[in-house]
Enzyme design. Sequence first.
Site, PDB file in Angstrom:
ATOM      1  N   GLY A  32       0.842  -1.193   0.000  1.00 14.73           N
ATOM      2  CA  GLY A  32       0.000   0.000   0.000  1.00 14.73           C
ATOM      3  C   GLY A  32       0.873   1.238   0.000  1.00 14.73           C
ATOM      4  O   GLY A  32       2.103   1.150   0.123  1.00 14.73           O
ATOM      5  N   LEU A  33       0.263   2.383  -0.143  1.00 12.47           N
ATOM      6  CA  LEU A  33       0.995   3.643  -0.185  1.00 12.47           C
ATOM      7  C   LEU A  33       1.691   3.946   1.137  1.00 12.47           C
ATOM      8  O   LEU A  33       1.306   3.424   2.190  1.00 12.47           O
ATOM      9  CB  LEU A  33       0.040   4.789  -0.518  1.00 12.47           C
ATOM     10  CG  LEU A  33      -0.598   4.783  -1.911  1.00 12.47           C
ATOM     11  CD1 LEU A  33      -1.696   5.845  -1.982  1.00 12.47           C
ATOM     12  CD2 LEU A  33       0.448   5.004  -2.992  1.00 12.47           C
ATOM     13  N   SER A  34       2.698   4.784   1.080  1.00 22.14           N
ATOM     14  CA  SER A  34       3.329   5.283   2.296  1.00 22.14           C
ATOM     15  C   SER A  34       2.273   5.994   3.139  1.00 22.14           C
ATOM     16  O   SER A  34       1.507   6.813   2.630  1.00 22.14           O
ATOM     17  CB  SER A  34       4.456   6.256   1.936  1.00 22.14           C
ATOM     18  OG  SER A  34       5.035   6.804   3.089  1.00 22.14           O
ATOM     19  N   GLY A  35       2.203   5.655   4.416  1.00 22.67           N
ATOM     20  CA  GLY A  35       1.215   6.272   5.289  1.00 22.67           C
ATOM     21  C   GLY A  35      -0.123   5.568   5.317  1.00 22.67           C
ATOM     22  O   GLY A  35      -1.040   6.010   6.023  1.00 22.67           O
ATOM     23  N   SER A  36      -0.256   4.478   4.589  1.00 18.40           N
ATOM     24  CA  SER A  36      -1.543   3.778   4.537  1.00 18.40           C
ATOM     25  C   SER A  36      -1.839   3.021   5.825  1.00 18.40           C
ATOM     26  O   SER A  36      -2.998   2.717   6.131  1.00 18.40           O
ATOM     27  CB  SER A  36      -1.586   2.816   3.350  1.00 18.40           C
ATOM     28  OG  SER A  36      -0.557   1.847   3.453  1.00 18.40           O
ATOM     29  N   GLY A  37      -0.798   2.704   6.593  1.00 18.40           N
ATOM     30  CA  GLY A  37      -0.996   1.989   7.852  1.00 18.40           C
ATOM     31  C   GLY A  37      -0.411   0.586   7.857  1.00 18.40           C
ATOM     32  O   GLY A  37      -0.677  -0.189   8.778  1.00 18.40           O
ATOM     33  N   LYS A  38       0.414   0.265   6.877  1.00 19.40           N
ATOM     34  CA  LYS A  38       0.980  -1.085   6.761  1.00 19.40           C
ATOM     35  C   LYS A  38       1.745  -1.502   8.020  1.00 19.40           C
ATOM     36  O   LYS A  38       1.452  -2.535   8.624  1.00 19.40           O
ATOM     37  CB  LYS A  38       1.926  -1.172   5.544  1.00 19.40           C
ATOM     38  CG  LYS A  38       1.289  -0.850   4.207  1.00 19.40           C
ATOM     39  CD  LYS A  38       2.279  -0.980   3.076  1.00 19.40           C
ATOM     40  CE  LYS A  38       3.461  -0.030   3.172  1.00 19.40           C
ATOM     41  NZ  LYS A  38       3.082   1.395   3.141  1.00 19.40           N
ATOM     42  N   SER A  39       2.735  -0.714   8.390  1.00 19.21           N
ATOM     43  CA  SER A  39       3.566  -1.062   9.543  1.00 19.21           C
ATOM     44  C   SER A  39       2.786  -0.988  10.848  1.00 19.21           C
ATOM     45  O   SER A  39       2.987  -1.810  11.753  1.00 19.21           O
ATOM     46  CB  SER A  39       4.794  -0.148   9.614  1.00 19.21           C
ATOM     47  OG  SER A  39       5.635  -0.344   8.495  1.00 19.21           O
ATOM     48  N   SER A 106       6.058  -1.780  -2.181  1.00 17.67           N
ATOM     49  CA  SER A 106       6.097  -2.720  -3.319  1.00 17.67           C
ATOM     50  C   SER A 106       5.067  -2.316  -4.377  1.00 17.67           C
ATOM     51  O   SER A 106       4.047  -2.994  -4.548  1.00 17.67           O
ATOM     52  CB  SER A 106       5.878  -4.163  -2.855  1.00 17.67           C
ATOM     53  OG  SER A 106       4.862  -4.301  -1.889  1.00 17.67           O
TER      54      SER A 106
END
Length: 201
Positions: A32-39, A106
């Site tokens: 997902g985009l940077s800031g989407s909440g992945k981490s 990615s």
Amino acid sequence: MKEIHPIFDRMQSRADKERQLGQRGLTVWFTGLSGSGKSTVAVALERALAERGVLCRILDGDNVRCGISSNLGFSEEDRRENIRRIAEVCRLFTDTGIVTLAAFVSPTRELRELAASIIGSDDFVEVYVSTPLDECERRDVKGLYAKARRGELRDFTGISAPFEEPETPALRIDTRGREAEACAREVMEFVWRRIRPEADR
């Protein structure tokens, strides 16, 4: 091959390791985009799984870029090599019976397909954190979108470089207005039977 790598015949098998840990190895790949909440979701998922006795390892852009990929930039070639290295590490953890939570932008289908091919499709769960660009940009915790808008960052995904949405992710999550723990529970319920095939929910 046996003469070149005789140690392989003496190593503990994956099945042995999984029996020892009482879990099945798996890679959950957050894209997902940077800031989407992945981490953030990955951290909450790690805690939720740990409460159930599951051993996990988180890999994300920050810890990988500071170590195993510290010599790489952000060219197309370097991005591909970064994902290749990450996938190889994920495979090692997964083959050890560890649940690996990989959180990486990615941005292209080709990169995610590369990761899946290295890790193995049976061990790869793609979770698309589909939080829209405007929300990711509003959060902008690292100031990256602002820099990209000013032209200070080249080839920044979502602004000056494209993000190819997964066509058929295993799971899609939008983190807008949701607590990370709720998102993590959704992922956990989705993967739980694969981690503990014999366990009751």
